[in-house]
Design a protein around this motif. Structure first.
Motif, short mmCIF file in Angstrom:
data_model
loop_
_atom_site.label_atom_id
_atom_site.label_comp_id
_atom_site.label_asym_id
_atom_site.label_seq_id
_atom_site.Cartn_x
_atom_site.Cartn_y
_atom_site.Cartn_z
N THR A 79 0.83 -1.21 0.00
CA THR A 79 0.00 0.00 0.00
C THR A 79 0.86 1.25 0.00
N ALA A 80 1.87 1.27 0.85
CA ALA A 80 2.74 2.45 0.95
C ALA A 80 3.47 2.71 -0.35
N GLY A 81 3.90 1.66 -1.05
CA GLY A 81 4.63 1.83 -2.29
C GLY A 81 3.76 2.43 -3.39
N ILE A 82 2.49 2.02 -3.45
CA ILE A 82 1.60 2.58 -4.47
C ILE A 82 1.32 4.05 -4.20
N VAL A 83 1.08 4.39 -2.93
CA VAL A 83 0.86 5.80 -2.58
C VAL A 83 2.12 6.62 -2.88
N LEU A 84 3.28 6.06 -2.59
CA LEU A 84 4.53 6.76 -2.87
C LEU A 84 4.74 6.94 -4.37
N ALA A 85 4.30 5.97 -5.16
CA ALA A 85 4.40 6.10 -6.62
C ALA A 85 3.55 7.26 -7.12
#
Length: 365
Positions: free
Chosen positions: A222-228
């Motif tokens: 989840t955090a990686g998609i938001v960071l993307a």
């Protein structure tokens, strides 16, 4: 007029009976001739400080000198500031590292409550930081490239500006807003996909069961998609501006040879802007490595060891420093977090150096 040498003769006085010479009807020719050639500007120019001098001089205007001094001063200033930051981090980290009872680079524990029994390591923090940043970069880079190509080569004029402004506005959204959106809105919406990936591709280490709760959403996935989403406008903006600079003559030449629009993009636009695309991606990666508040809100801390799964929890270096802010009233305890910040500082330098090496290699080839 011709530049061939001109041969002239001199006439000496004599009697008219001496016959007609070349110099005139009553003149005689001498045996010596004087050959004159076209003089150069430097031979004819007078000595002195005027615009035409014997030796060429480069005239430096006052504005050029001022700009050169400002540019050199700015470069020296930023170098001194970066060196001062590194020296400060080392100076404040050494006392804590000297009291550390664990290996700072290989230990997974983080115990800093008691000054005389400190045992802290950066291994898990480093691994979580690298994985979530690379995952975000892998998601953002192809999307940013596609958007940049669409805006510069396919989009109609009436749509280009509004869409560009919309994408640029994403960079102005505060990171804490992204964190709240990711935690309260995006995480519940993405849960079915996360569960499906875990069940279908669970045999692959990246999608295996981790220390985080898949249904809770506080995972690297989840955090990686938001960071993307956060780094997407940065990469898109830089790539778009570089693609726009593609020489028009090259594009028209490709079209004249019968290339399709995609062939023009593939053979002229992308090769010309490849270095800018990589630079923009590294700029986005730099933001991802140092992102704090969004990951602070989304990622769930855990005491389990990090297993390189997207469904792990944990903390990045930046979010760990934010979590330990209450301990900063003690210099020794704060030094442990400053030591972690020093690792992030060095990691950023390594990433930028690697990006510059890649760009330099592509220019040489």
């Amino acid at each position: 007029m011709s530049d061939a040498p001109i041969t002239s003769t001199t006439r000496s006085p004599g009697s008219a009976s001496s016959g007609a010479g070349v110099g005139g009807p009553n003149g005689t020719t001498t045996e010596d001739t004087i050959t004159s050639t076209k003089a150069t500007a430097t031979d004819q120019s007078p000595k002195g400080d005027g615009p035409l001098t014997g030796e060429s001089k480069t005239v430096t205007r006052p504005g050029d000198r001022i700009f050169s001094s400002l540019a050199s001063g700015s470069a020296i200033f930023i170098t001194v500031v970066i060196a001062a930051i590194g020296a400060f981090l080392i100076w404040r980290a050494v006392p804590a590292l000297s009291r550390n009872q664990a290996n700072f680079l290989t230990s997974r524990e983080w115990v800093t409550q008691k000054i005389n029994e400190m045992a802290f390591g950066v291994l898990d923090l480093f691994q979580v930081t690298v994985l979530v940043s690379l995952f975000a970069l892998v998601l953002a880079m192809p999307i940013a490239l596609g958007i940049a190509i669409f805006l510069t080569s396919y989009s109609p004029k009436w749509l280009t500006k509004p869409l560009s402004y919309t994408i640029d506005l994403l960079a102005a959204v505060p990171s804490i807003v992204y964190g709240l959106w990711g935690l309260l809105v995006f995480a519940p919406a993405i849960t079915p996909i996360a569960v499906w990936l875990n069940k279908t591709l669970g045999w692959f280490p990246l999608f295996a069961d981790g220390s985080g709760s898949i249904t809770g959403g506080g995972t690297i996935f989840t955090a990686g998609i938001v960071l993307a989403v956060m780094i997407l406008p940065v990469i898109t903006a830089v790539t778009r501006e570089v693609f726009i600079q593609t020489p028009r003559a090259q594009i028209e030449a490709a079209l004249a040879l019968g290339a399709t629009r995609w062939e023009v993009v593939r053979t002229t636009v992308i090769p010309f802007g490849k270095s800018g695309y990589i630079s923009g991606s590294m700029l986005g990666l730099g933001r991802a490595l140092g992102e704090t508040m969004a990951l602070y809100l989304i990622l769930r801390t855990t005491s389990q060891a990090f297993g390189w799964s997207l469904f792990d929890g944990g903390s990045t270096i930046a979010s760990k420093i934010a979590l330990g802010y209450a301990e900063f009233n003690n210099d020794i305890q704060a030094g442990a977090y400053i030591a972690a910040g020093l690792v992030l500082f060095v990691l950023t330098f390594v990433v930028n150096a690697a990006a510059r090496a890649v760009i330099a290699g592509k220019k040489d080839s």
